[in-house]
Design a protein around this motif. Sequence first.
Motif, PDB file in Angstrom:
ATOM      1  N   SER A 245       0.800  -1.224   0.000  1.00 55.97           N
ATOM      2  CA  SER A 245       0.000   0.000   0.000  1.00 55.97           C
ATOM      3  C   SER A 245       0.836   1.278   0.000  1.00 55.97           C
ATOM      4  O   SER A 245       0.301   2.377  -0.050  1.00 55.97           O
ATOM      5  N   LYS A 246       2.168   1.152   0.019  1.00 58.98           N
ATOM      6  CA  LYS A 246       3.031   2.331   0.102  1.00 58.98           C
ATOM      7  C   LYS A 246       3.131   3.004  -1.265  1.00 58.98           C
ATOM      8  O   LYS A 246       3.501   2.391  -2.249  1.00 58.98           O
ATOM      9  N   LYS A 247       2.793   4.291  -1.316  1.00 58.99           N
ATOM     10  CA  LYS A 247       2.870   5.055  -2.553  1.00 58.99           C
ATOM     11  C   LYS A 247       4.071   5.998  -2.509  1.00 58.99           C
ATOM     12  O   LYS A 247       4.555   6.348  -1.434  1.00 58.99           O
ATOM     13  N   GLY A 248       4.547   6.403  -3.671  1.00 52.42           N
ATOM     14  CA  GLY A 248       5.674   7.323  -3.699  1.00 52.42           C
ATOM     15  C   GLY A 248       6.007   7.747  -5.106  1.00 52.42           C
ATOM     16  O   GLY A 248       5.582   7.116  -6.083  1.00 52.42           O
ATOM     17  N   SER A 249       6.784   8.811  -5.219  1.00 51.65           N
ATOM     18  CA  SER A 249       7.134   9.327  -6.541  1.00 51.65           C
ATOM     19  C   SER A 249       8.285   8.543  -7.164  1.00 51.65           C
ATOM     20  O   SER A 249       8.506   8.621  -8.370  1.00 51.65           O
ATOM     21  N   ILE A 250       9.053   7.810  -6.359  1.00 49.52           N
ATOM     22  CA  ILE A 250      10.119   6.938  -6.872  1.00 49.52           C
ATOM     23  C   ILE A 250       9.595   5.503  -6.875  1.00 49.52           C
ATOM     24  O   ILE A 250       9.112   4.997  -5.859  1.00 49.52           O
ATOM     25  N   ASP A 251       9.704   4.840  -8.016  1.00 50.40           N
ATOM     26  CA  ASP A 251       9.168   3.493  -8.211  1.00 50.40           C
ATOM     27  C   ASP A 251      10.316   2.492  -8.269  1.00 50.40           C
ATOM     28  O   ASP A 251      11.116   2.513  -9.214  1.00 50.40           O
ATOM     29  N   ILE A 252      10.395   1.623  -7.268  1.00 50.92           N
ATOM     30  CA  ILE A 252      11.453   0.611  -7.223  1.00 50.92           C
ATOM     31  C   ILE A 252      10.817  -0.772  -7.299  1.00 50.92           C
ATOM     32  O   ILE A 252       9.949  -1.119  -6.502  1.00 50.92           O
ATOM     33  N   ALA A 253      11.253  -1.550  -8.284  1.00 48.72           N
ATOM     34  CA  ALA A 253      10.767  -2.916  -8.462  1.00 48.72           C
ATOM     35  C   ALA A 253      11.775  -3.889  -7.852  1.00 48.72           C
ATOM     36  O   ALA A 253      12.934  -3.914  -8.256  1.00 48.72           O
ATOM     37  N   VAL A 254      11.331  -4.664  -6.873  1.00 49.32           N
ATOM     38  CA  VAL A 254      12.171  -5.680  -6.239  1.00 49.32           C
ATOM     39  C   VAL A 254      11.668  -7.041  -6.687  1.00 49.32           C
ATOM     40  O   VAL A 254      10.481  -7.359  -6.530  1.00 49.32           O
ATOM     41  N   VAL A 255      12.544  -7.847  -7.267  1.00 44.64           N
ATOM     42  CA  VAL A 255      12.133  -9.155  -7.769  1.00 44.64           C
ATOM     43  C   VAL A 255      11.861 -10.076  -6.583  1.00 44.64           C
ATOM     44  O   VAL A 255      12.735 -10.303  -5.736  1.00 44.64           O
ATOM     45  N   GLN A 256      10.646 -10.594  -6.511  1.00 47.35           N
ATOM     46  CA  GLN A 256      10.248 -11.462  -5.399  1.00 47.35           C
ATOM     47  C   GLN A 256      10.648 -12.899  -5.711  1.00 47.35           C
ATOM     48  O   GLN A 256       9.868 -13.714  -6.173  1.00 47.35           O
ATOM     49  N   LEU A 257      11.901 -13.207  -5.418  1.00 42.85           N
ATOM     50  CA  LEU A 257      12.440 -14.542  -5.662  1.00 42.85           C
ATOM     51  C   LEU A 257      11.743 -15.564  -4.761  1.00 42.85           C
ATOM     52  O   LEU A 257      11.333 -15.242  -3.638  1.00 42.85           O
ATOM     53  N   PRO A 258      11.625 -16.807  -5.205  1.00 44.12           N
ATOM     54  CA  PRO A 258      10.973 -17.826  -4.368  1.00 44.12           C
ATOM     55  C   PRO A 258      11.626 -17.993  -3.000  1.00 44.12           C
ATOM     56  O   PRO A 258      10.940 -18.253  -2.017  1.00 44.12           O
ATOM     57  N   TYR A 259      12.956 -17.850  -2.936  1.00 48.56           N
ATOM     58  CA  TYR A 259      13.661 -18.030  -1.662  1.00 48.56           C
ATOM     59  C   TYR A 259      14.294 -16.721  -1.201  1.00 48.56           C
ATOM     60  O   TYR A 259      15.393 -16.700  -0.644  1.00 48.56           O
ATOM     61  N   VAL A 260      13.559 -15.626  -1.411  1.00 49.84           N
ATOM     62  CA  VAL A 260      14.065 -14.313  -1.017  1.00 49.84           C
ATOM     63  C   VAL A 260      14.431 -14.314   0.464  1.00 49.84           C
ATOM     64  O   VAL A 260      13.742 -14.909   1.295  1.00 49.84           O
ATOM     65  N   SER A 261      15.542 -13.662   0.788  1.00 47.96           N
ATOM     66  CA  SER A 261      15.993 -13.587   2.168  1.00 47.96           C
ATOM     67  C   SER A 261      16.330 -12.140   2.523  1.00 47.96           C
ATOM     68  O   SER A 261      16.629 -11.325   1.653  1.00 47.96           O
ATOM     69  N   ASN A 262      16.268 -11.858   3.803  1.00 46.92           N
ATOM     70  CA  ASN A 262      16.697 -10.559   4.337  1.00 46.92           C
ATOM     71  C   ASN A 262      16.047  -9.376   3.626  1.00 46.92           C
ATOM     72  O   ASN A 262      16.702  -8.395   3.287  1.00 46.92           O
ATOM     73  N   TYR A 263      14.732  -9.485   3.435  1.00 51.08           N
ATOM     74  CA  TYR A 263      14.046  -8.367   2.788  1.00 51.08           C
ATOM     75  C   TYR A 263      13.933  -7.162   3.720  1.00 51.08           C
ATOM     76  O   TYR A 263      13.471  -6.088   3.304  1.00 51.08           O
ATOM     77  N   SER A 264      14.383  -7.307   4.965  1.00 56.69           N
ATOM     78  CA  SER A 264      14.470  -6.127   5.838  1.00 56.69           C
ATOM     79  C   SER A 264      15.470  -5.117   5.270  1.00 56.69           C
ATOM     80  O   SER A 264      15.498  -3.963   5.708  1.00 56.69           O
TER      81      SER A 264
END
Length: 497
Positions: A245-264
């Motif tokens: 739900s976070k909106k913003g003027s800068i658009d960053i696409a993060v690839v949601q890998l199946p085994y994504v880690s440390n998304y903090s």
Amino acid sequence: MNGIMVQGTASDVGKSLIVTGLCRLLANEGYAVAPFKSQNMSNNSYVTIDGKEIGRAQGVQAEAARTEASVWMNPILLKPRSDQHAEVIRFGTSYSTFSGKGYRDSFYQMGLHSIELALNNLQKDYDVIVIEGAGSPVEVNLKERELVNMKVAEMADVSVLLVADIDRGGVFASIIGTLELLDPSEKKRVKGIIINKFRGDPELFKDGITWLEERTGIPIVGVLPYVDHRIEGEDSLSINDRFASKKGSIDIAVVQLPYVSNYSDFEPFQHEDVAIRWIQHPIDIGEADAVILPGTRSTMSDLNWLKARGFDASINDFVTRGGSIVGVCGGFQMLTNSIIDEFGSDTGKSDFSAEGLGIIPASTTFHEAKTTIRVSGKLHPSTNLAFMISGYEIHLGETSFSKPDDKPFLQLDDGRSEGYYGEGGKVIGTYIHHLFHNDDWRTDWLNCLRIQKGLPIQNRVNRSQLKEITFETLANELKPHLNWNLIKEILFERDYK
């Protein structure tokens, strides 16, 4: 032991958040308090000051408690490597990889010993232990050899608060069903019930409270509102909830890998004028201002997933068109020319290799031993930037370049040149987690994107200060909705007969 345990009727009902809030409330009253979770399953890690690996949630809870995180707070961390196998981290160090059945059959007694040792060590140094359970305490197919719910309450000899999420519906059935499935001795430990994520008029729930207390004989010690918090999440269950739900003027696409880690790694963007989109298809890159390949627990598997979906061509096209890309840890490895798994450390198959995405002129070789260390340094002089950087590394293997001095990103305090900084900063690769937690660096990187879009630059956001404010805000928002005096009475109680 002076302590209390927070268990839930299901996963993701808010146990971690409530433990975080309780830790800060107790710390505010002068108690030396420690969080504890016997067994955590998450690829979101935290590196302790001595270079050991624990669950991210316990590290954050320690910060809320104003104490230093240690391996005693999370003696067992399970990091999924596939649908059926997980790496077991014991006291912060890789122990072995098991299937689910193999873990239950082979590790149970070792697990009990580890938990007992951890609890004994925490008891020596802290006044109060706040313990977090996992999932539900009444998974009947797993209950006989569980290491994280009622068995731990018994070992620590503490009372239990049962948390239910009213926002998902069925709160009465989930509470009654959980209590009915507990053994009589276990049920006696449940001394309070917390209704979490309540929206609307509390007056309309008074009859529900009365019914639950009369039906169960257990007091409702809190009806907590739905809190739009900024506390770092524990695992992938909360990725979309945290960022969607976070909106913003800068658009960053993060690839949601199946085994994504440390998304903090990307939590600081929550405080910026930035929209984070977790994408699973190449077409969703769209007109992103930047693409990030995050860390992963299984680099080769996720690289194959990327290629199968056509991300390799789309990412290369994005970079060719002048797009900005950052690869962190496993994402950095994927951006290199080739990846070699000589010992089967990542794939389980020795002498296995694969072509990377070919964006960074380097090769990655996996080793048998994992690197876990906190690091600090500054941007390499060749970048012409002077920012200080701190973070941590958790990875297998090393990445070597065609030329030893080929565009390094960082100059670490231990003397190492680290990472890759190419195309004037539009291509970055690094093993350093929490890169974006460095306020000066994050601000400069985002301002470069803003300038490219013709947007005004923005001032530095103080992440550390905001984190402390967030802990205090959480405590202040929860306390008025808790029967705090009764909870403290339960905390020091010892009668389960």
